[in-house]
Scaffold this active site. Structure first.
Site, PDB file in Angstrom:
ATOM      1  N   HIS A 260      22.291  65.592  23.501  1.00 31.84           N
ATOM      2  CA  HIS A 260      20.996  65.992  24.068  1.00 31.84           C
ATOM      3  C   HIS A 260      21.099  65.834  25.586  1.00 31.84           C
ATOM      4  O   HIS A 260      21.640  66.701  26.253  1.00 31.84           O
ATOM      5  CB  HIS A 260      19.904  65.134  23.428  1.00 31.84           C
TER       6      HIS A 260
ATOM      7  N   HIS B 108      23.566  75.711  21.857  1.00 33.54           N
ATOM      8  CA  HIS B 108      22.187  75.214  21.819  1.00 33.54           C
ATOM      9  C   HIS B 108      21.618  75.472  20.449  1.00 33.54           C
ATOM     10  O   HIS B 108      21.904  76.511  19.848  1.00 33.54           O
ATOM     11  CB  HIS B 108      21.329  75.907  22.886  1.00 33.54           C
TER      12      HIS B 108
ATOM     13  N   ASP C  72      22.468  72.285  30.919  1.00 37.70           N
ATOM     14  CA  ASP C  72      23.206  71.146  31.452  1.00 37.70           C
ATOM     15  C   ASP C  72      24.570  71.508  32.011  1.00 37.70           C
ATOM     16  O   ASP C  72      25.229  70.666  32.610  1.00 37.70           O
ATOM     17  CB  ASP C  72      23.358  70.080  30.366  1.00 37.70           C
TER      18      ASP C  72
HETATM   19  N1  CMC Z   1      31.690  73.817  21.867  1.00 36.26           N
HETATM   20  C1  CMC Z   1      32.420  74.313  20.858  1.00 36.26           C
HETATM   21  N2  CMC Z   1      31.900  74.706  19.688  1.00 36.26           N
HETATM   22  C2  CMC Z   1      30.570  74.596  19.553  1.00 36.26           C
HETATM   23  C3  CMC Z   1      29.761  74.103  20.560  1.00 36.26           C
HETATM   24  C4  CMC Z   1      30.362  73.700  21.755  1.00 36.26           C
HETATM   25  N3  CMC Z   1      29.654  73.196  22.756  1.00 36.26           N
HETATM   26  N4  CMC Z   1      28.477  74.100  20.136  1.00 36.26           N
HETATM   27  C5  CMC Z   1      28.485  74.579  18.874  1.00 36.26           C
HETATM   28  N5  CMC Z   1      29.755  74.868  18.535  1.00 36.26           N
HETATM   29  C6  CMC Z   1      30.201  75.409  17.253  1.00 36.26           C
HETATM   30  C7  CMC Z   1      30.287  74.301  16.226  1.00 36.26           C
HETATM   31  O1  CMC Z   1      31.538  73.653  16.238  1.00 36.26           O
HETATM   32  C8  CMC Z   1      30.015  75.058  14.947  1.00 36.26           C
HETATM   33  O2  CMC Z   1      31.197  75.720  14.571  1.00 36.26           O
HETATM   34  P1  CMC Z   1      31.584  75.881  13.024  1.00 36.26           P
HETATM   35  O3  CMC Z   1      30.485  76.727  12.451  1.00 36.26           O
HETATM   36  O4  CMC Z   1      32.904  76.549  13.061  1.00 36.26           O
HETATM   37  O5  CMC Z   1      31.612  74.494  12.457  1.00 36.26           O
HETATM   38  C9  CMC Z   1      29.023  76.119  15.376  1.00 36.26           C
HETATM   39  O6  CMC Z   1      29.213  76.298  16.781  1.00 36.26           O
HETATM   40  C10 CMC Z   1      27.575  75.726  15.146  1.00 36.26           C
HETATM   41  O7  CMC Z   1      27.403  74.428  15.669  1.00 36.26           O
HETATM   42  P2  CMC Z   1      26.230  73.452  15.255  1.00 36.26           P
HETATM   43  O8  CMC Z   1      26.600  72.066  15.565  1.00 36.26           O
HETATM   44  O9  CMC Z   1      25.771  73.792  13.862  1.00 36.26           O
HETATM   45  O10 CMC Z   1      25.115  73.949  16.206  1.00 36.26           O
HETATM   46  P3  CMC Z   1      23.896  73.114  16.602  1.00 36.26           P
HETATM   47  O11 CMC Z   1      22.837  74.090  16.797  1.00 36.26           O
HETATM   48  O12 CMC Z   1      23.596  72.010  15.672  1.00 36.26           O
HETATM   49  O13 CMC Z   1      24.402  72.451  17.963  1.00 36.26           O
HETATM   50  C11 CMC Z   1      24.414  71.396  20.049  1.00 36.26           C
HETATM   51  C12 CMC Z   1      23.695  72.392  19.120  1.00 36.26           C
HETATM   52  C13 CMC Z   1      23.703  71.387  21.402  1.00 36.26           C
HETATM   53  C14 CMC Z   1      24.371  70.005  19.447  1.00 36.26           C
HETATM   54  C15 CMC Z   1      25.888  71.841  20.203  1.00 36.26           C
HETATM   55  O14 CMC Z   1      25.954  73.158  20.666  1.00 36.26           O
HETATM   56  C16 CMC Z   1      26.680  70.910  21.094  1.00 36.26           C
HETATM   57  O15 CMC Z   1      27.153  69.859  20.647  1.00 36.26           O
HETATM   58  N6  CMC Z   1      26.834  71.271  22.406  1.00 36.26           N
HETATM   59  C17 CMC Z   1      27.518  70.414  23.345  1.00 36.26           C
HETATM   60  C18 CMC Z   1      26.540  69.370  23.880  1.00 36.26           C
HETATM   61  C19 CMC Z   1      25.538  69.950  24.839  1.00 36.26           C
HETATM   62  O16 CMC Z   1      25.890  70.716  25.733  1.00 36.26           O
HETATM   63  N7  CMC Z   1      24.273  69.535  24.699  1.00 36.26           N
HETATM   64  C20 CMC Z   1      23.190  69.939  25.587  1.00 36.26           C
HETATM   65  C21 CMC Z   1      22.180  70.822  24.907  1.00 36.26           C
HETATM   66  S1  CMC Z   1      21.065  71.581  26.111  1.00 36.26           S
HETATM   67  C22 CMC Z   1      20.106  70.294  26.642  1.00 36.26           C
HETATM   68  C23 CMC Z   1      19.092  69.896  25.653  1.00 36.26           C
HETATM   69  O17 CMC Z   1      18.130  70.662  25.437  1.00 36.26           O
HETATM   70  O18 CMC Z   1      19.227  68.790  25.086  1.00 36.26           O
END
Ligand code: CMC
Length: 378
Positions: free
Chosen positions: A223, A262, A315
């Site tokens: 987050h 995201h 971010d």
């Molecule tokens: N890098 C590489 N792969 C990614 C990333 C990433 N940053 N984000 C998602 N994926 C992939 C993930 O590995 C998954 O792949 P697979 O289907 O093959 O397993 C797929 O995309 C879907 O991921 P998810 O975890 O189901 O997606 P989510 O919606 O739960 O995740 C997130 C959202 C923000 C937790 C994630 O994108 C992440 O960990 N990003 C990096 C951390 C980050 O930048 N956070 C700041 C968010 S913006 C500020 C805020 O509002 O908090």
């Protein structure tokens, strides 16, 4: 009903749990509006003070309303000796841990303590909006053995925040970038920390409890912690030429590239472009385009992921801006918190206005009907 009949929504993904009149998000089209106003217009034309007023009270202020609101913010900036003592007690912890502890301790000192009415909650929210920057910067001075810089009553919210970092009035460009950053972080629907705030408020607990919990939720790397990790990543990459190899290494070991992806956006996060412009402009002014070039090289390396809806988020560029302004890396998450206070406050207010206890269900998947075995027989 068997467990096979239950549709699980892990992480509450895609679930609408209530209504809001504050922030509209269309993740597919990449649209974000506060109270019906495009975040693009607000980022370009508004100020944090005006946007905070808009979020809290529902409409853009008149000149008189804005002046009055600005005075309220300015008059709440100073923190008491007791609060300084509370910071000192936990000064060796991470700034987010300090913030969480000190926000909690502020509850009892608030003049509206014990009053959970909407008006009192809004007043507390305005005070917390002013107090958080002072706490963050007082702690930073204290842990580095510097004199604490008293807040300036003449500077804007963003300029005063930077001023308290070292006692120097920031340049107009730095203050305006910080202001834009606070606007872009001010609210974002049902993100993890705001949802946490609503869960706490839903029990009838007060704003300080809700914001203490929200700060805790924000502190995690998925987050609020992403900006700090993006900066670490940029430092590790060191040179734009290394970016592709670095990203490949992360992805092949199933690790995430921080600042990408995201939960709600499948298009680019509409907040990111404003900060991208900021990094470009600041790097250019400082004659040091290295960080900007590293970030652009990471975006290039992540292009294949854009097809899967994984784009830069707010971010990605924020950390480098803070770094270029001279802010230490571990203050990046607290900055997010400083900007988010109006958002947390209004979500708590919305929760109070139509309160319902937030209490979803868990689908049981463990063993059942086990026979209790006395301790000596195990
Ligand atoms: N890098 C590489 N792969 C990614 C990333 C990433 N940053 N984000 C998602 N994926 C992939 C993930 O590995 C998954 O792949 P697979 O289907 O093959 O397993 C797929 O995309 C879907 O991921 P998810 O975890 O189901 O997606 P989510 O919606 O739960 O995740 C997130 C959202 C923000 C937790 C994630 O994108 C992440 O960990 N990003 C990096 C951390 C980050 O930048 N956070 C700041 C968010 S913006 C500020 C805020 O509002 O908090």
């Amino acid at each position: 009903m068997t467990s096979r009949d239950v549709k699980l929504h892990r992480g509450l993904q895609g679930v609408y749990f209530d209504r809001t009149e504050t922030t509209f998000i269309d993740g597919k089209k990449g649209i974000l509006e506060y109270r019906g106003y495009s975040v693009h217009d607000l980022a370009k034309k508004s100020t944090f003070e005006e946007t905070a007023y808009l979020l809290l009270y529902g409409s853009l202020p008149t000149r008189g309303q804005l002046e009055e609101f600005d005075q309220q913010l300015k008059s709440s900036r100073t923190i008491s000796g007791q609060t300084i003592d509370a910071i000192r007690l936990v000064q060796d912890s991470h700034p987010m841990d300090v913030l969480r502890s000190v926000v909690s301790s502020l509850a009892g000192f608030d003049p509206d303590y014990g009053d959970n009415s909407i008006d009192a909650t809004l007043r507390k929210g305005v005070r917390l909006t002013s107090q958080l920057p002072t706490i963050v910067m007082a702690h930073d001075a204290m842990r580095n053995g510097r004199e604490i810089v008293e807040p300036s009553p003449s500077l804007s919210h963003a300029a005063n925040f930077l001023y308290m970092l070292n006692g120097n009035t920031p340049s107009d460009d730095a203050a305006s970038l910080m202001d834009r950053d606070f606007i872009l972080h001010a609210d974002h629907g049902s993100n993890a920390s705001s949802f946490t705030a609503r869960v706490v408020a839903g029990t009838g607990a007060d704003l300080h409890s809700a914001i203490t919990a929200a700060v805790a939720a924000l502190s995690g790397p998925f987050h609020g912690g992403a900006a700090e990790n993006v900066m670490k990543m940029a430092e590790e990459i060191g040179d734009p030429e290394n970016a592709a190899e670095y990203v490949k290494g992360l992805l092949s070991s199933k690790r995430r590239v921080m600042g990408f992806g995201h939960r709600v956006y499948r298009a680019e996060d509409p907040r990111a472009g404003h900060l991208r412009d900021g990094v470009r402009q600041l790097s250019h002014e400082m004659g040091d385009p290295r960080w900007y070039n590293i970030l652009e090289a990471v975006i290039e390396a992540m292009k294949p992921y854009a097809r899967r809806g994984i784009h830069v988020n707010v971010d990605f560029f924020a950390g480098v801006i803070y770094h270029l302004i001279g802010i230490p890396n571990d203050l990046f998450v607290p900055i997010f918190a400083v900007g988010r206070v109006p958002g947390w406050t209004i979500q708590v207010v919305e929760q109070f206005r139509h309160n319902i206890l937030i209490r979803p269900l868990l689908l049981f998947s463990g063993e059942r009907e086990r026979e209790y075995v006395p301790i000596d027989a195990r």
